[in-house]
Motif scaffolding. Structure first.
Motif, short mmCIF file in Angstrom:
data_model
loop_
_atom_site.label_atom_id
_atom_site.label_comp_id
_atom_site.label_asym_id
_atom_site.label_seq_id
_atom_site.Cartn_x
_atom_site.Cartn_y
_atom_site.Cartn_z
N ALA A 69 0.85 -1.20 0.00
CA ALA A 69 0.00 0.00 0.00
C ALA A 69 0.88 1.24 0.00
N THR A 70 0.40 2.30 -0.66
CA THR A 70 1.13 3.57 -0.71
C THR A 70 0.18 4.76 -0.63
N ASP A 71 -1.02 4.55 -0.12
CA ASP A 71 -2.03 5.60 -0.13
C ASP A 71 -1.67 6.78 0.79
N LEU A 72 -1.57 6.52 2.09
CA LEU A 72 -1.24 7.58 3.04
C LEU A 72 0.14 7.38 3.65
N CYS A 73 0.71 6.22 3.41
CA CYS A 73 2.02 5.87 3.91
C CYS A 73 2.50 4.68 3.10
N THR A 74 3.68 4.18 3.41
CA THR A 74 4.19 2.99 2.72
C THR A 74 4.07 1.79 3.65
N MET A 75 3.48 0.71 3.12
CA MET A 75 3.27 -0.51 3.88
C MET A 75 3.95 -1.67 3.18
N VAL A 76 4.55 -2.56 3.97
CA VAL A 76 5.09 -3.81 3.44
C VAL A 76 4.40 -4.98 4.11
N GLY A 77 4.29 -6.10 3.37
CA GLY A 77 3.64 -7.28 3.90
C GLY A 77 2.19 -7.37 3.49
N ASP A 78 1.55 -8.44 3.91
CA ASP A 78 0.16 -8.71 3.58
C ASP A 78 -0.74 -8.21 4.71
N PRO A 79 -1.56 -7.18 4.47
CA PRO A 79 -2.39 -6.65 5.55
C PRO A 79 -3.40 -7.65 6.10
N ARG A 80 -3.67 -8.73 5.36
CA ARG A 80 -4.58 -9.76 5.85
C ARG A 80 -3.89 -10.76 6.77
N ALA A 81 -2.57 -10.73 6.78
CA ALA A 81 -1.82 -11.69 7.58
C ALA A 81 -0.84 -10.98 8.51
N ALA A 82 0.20 -10.40 7.94
CA ALA A 82 1.19 -9.67 8.73
C ALA A 82 1.77 -8.55 7.87
N SER A 83 1.70 -7.34 8.35
CA SER A 83 2.20 -6.19 7.60
C SER A 83 2.71 -5.14 8.58
N VAL A 84 3.48 -4.19 8.03
CA VAL A 84 3.97 -3.06 8.81
C VAL A 84 3.79 -1.81 7.96
N ALA A 85 3.10 -0.82 8.49
CA ALA A 85 2.82 0.42 7.77
C ALA A 85 3.64 1.58 8.33
N THR A 86 3.64 2.67 7.60
CA THR A 86 4.31 3.91 7.99
C THR A 86 5.79 3.65 8.28
N ILE A 87 6.44 2.94 7.36
CA ILE A 87 7.83 2.55 7.57
C ILE A 87 8.81 3.62 7.08
N GLU A 88 8.33 4.64 6.35
CA GLU A 88 9.22 5.52 5.61
C GLU A 88 10.16 6.36 6.48
N HIS A 89 9.71 6.81 7.66
CA HIS A 89 10.57 7.66 8.49
C HIS A 89 11.71 6.84 9.10
N LEU A 90 11.42 5.62 9.50
CA LEU A 90 12.47 4.73 10.01
C LEU A 90 13.43 4.33 8.90
N MET A 91 12.89 3.97 7.74
CA MET A 91 13.75 3.58 6.62
C MET A 91 14.65 4.74 6.19
N ALA A 92 14.13 5.96 6.25
CA ALA A 92 14.94 7.12 5.90
C ALA A 92 16.11 7.28 6.89
N ALA A 93 15.84 7.06 8.17
CA ALA A 93 16.91 7.18 9.17
C ALA A 93 18.00 6.14 8.92
N LEU A 94 17.60 4.91 8.63
CA LEU A 94 18.58 3.85 8.38
C LEU A 94 19.39 4.13 7.13
N ARG A 95 18.71 4.52 6.05
CA ARG A 95 19.45 4.84 4.83
C ARG A 95 20.29 6.11 5.00
N GLY A 96 19.71 7.12 5.64
CA GLY A 96 20.42 8.38 5.81
C GLY A 96 21.69 8.24 6.63
N LEU A 97 21.68 7.34 7.62
CA LEU A 97 22.86 7.12 8.45
C LEU A 97 23.78 6.04 7.88
N GLY A 98 23.42 5.49 6.73
CA GLY A 98 24.26 4.51 6.07
C GLY A 98 24.29 3.17 6.76
#
Length: 320
Positions: A69-98
């Protein structure tokens, strides 16, 4: 703050110990506990969903192929089983800090929003430090231009020595208006120019989303709220152009789902999560547009130049 790893540009990294943050999900309004754990080389970023029905734990690699899903945030995984939404701020920190390799253990379906920026994640990582690993880093090298369009909005990736982002937004609302920013991504530039930029929204949109069960955790403590032609947050903005800086933060987080630091130039106009995802889809649909390359050894770097984990690396042979 623990000492950060030095001269990490050509080597993979992880974190020095477990780092924890606790907050609420901006959409669910529920309390979420998140722990970042060190991980072995070549692990990548992997979400570990815990507390699922039946006591199950499910691993969800942070990869563009797993975006659901990418409607209001970015989600990975299957929302019917197991998923994690609003990952973008954490992913930015990890990528930004290398940071290349981390297990993200999370007991809810949404990364906590914290203050609406990446600052809390940066601070948590700083408490445990970054560790250089004895395996060379791989970079996603852009070989030719890739462009996607969605109405008036567009985004593209182009060949470039280094990792650069150029983002433009254009809102009719006079509080935001037309804003542009360009940044060469390094840990220093991410910390100083990007990490503290908060998410933002319009009160008129919030009033529509709340009855739909969305934005239940949204408040002036975790977002910049705009009503008509004024900002409601009493402290005002952290940057004059905080809005475009946050869009840049989102782009860094979304493109981190490529699985490797990008050596190239990313440009967007009126972009968002959907357009960022479309860019990755278009890139990987064309195997002639990119190559996965491994950083090569280079002469010792002067002390003044150390600690820039995303600078343009030297390369050796391509890897599959």
């Amino acid at each position: 703050m623990k000492t950060m790893a030095r001269n990490t540009a050509n080597f993979q990294t992880t974190i020095g110990d477990t780092a924890r943050v606790v907050g609420i999900g901006v959409h669910s309004g529920l309390r979420v506990s998140l722990s970042l754990h060190p991980a072995d080389p070549d692990t990548g970023i992997v979400f570990l969903r815990t507390g699922l029905e039946g006591g199950r734990d499910v691993e969800i690699p942070a990869a563009w192929k797993n975006v659901s899903a990418t409607d209001l945030c970015t989600m990975v995984g299957d929302p019917r089983a197991a998923s994690v939404a609003t990952i973008e701020h954490l992913m930015a920190a990890l990528r930004g800090l290398g940071i290349d390799n981390v297990i993200v253990e999370i007991d809810g379906s949404e990364v906590p929003v914290m203050d609406g920026s990446s600052e809390a994640f940066v601070e948590a990582i700083d408490q445990v430090g970054v560790v250089r690993q004895a395996v060379r880093r791989r970079f996603l090298k852009i070989l030719k231009p890739i462009r996607v369009e969605n109405g008036a909005a567009w985004a593209e990736l182009r060949p470039h020595e280094g990792s650069r982002y150029e983002v433009t937004i254009d809102f009719t609302n006079p509080v935001i208006g037309h804003q542009s920013i360009g940044v060469d991504l390094t840990p220093a530039s991410f910390r100083g120019q990007i990490s503290r930029a908060r998410t933002f929204g319009f009160v008129s949109d919030l009033e529509k989303l709340l009855p739909m069960g969305l934005c239940q955790g949204s408040s002036l403590e975790n977002s910049v709220a705009i009503k008509d032609d004024r900002i409601l947050n009493p402290e005002g903005l952290r940057f004059v152009d905080e809005f475009v800086r946050h869009k840049l933060l989102d782009a860094i987080g979304d493109l981190a789902l490529s699985g490797a630091p990008i050596q190239g130039l990313y440009r967007s106009y009126k972009g968002g999560h959907r357009l960022n995802f479309m860019t990755l889809q278009a890139l990987f649909a064309d195997p002639t547009a990119w190559a996965l390359v491994e950083a090569a050894s280079r002469p010792a770097t002067p002390a003044a130049e150390l600690g820039t984990a995303m600078v343009a690396p030297a390369f050796r042979a391509e890897v599959a």
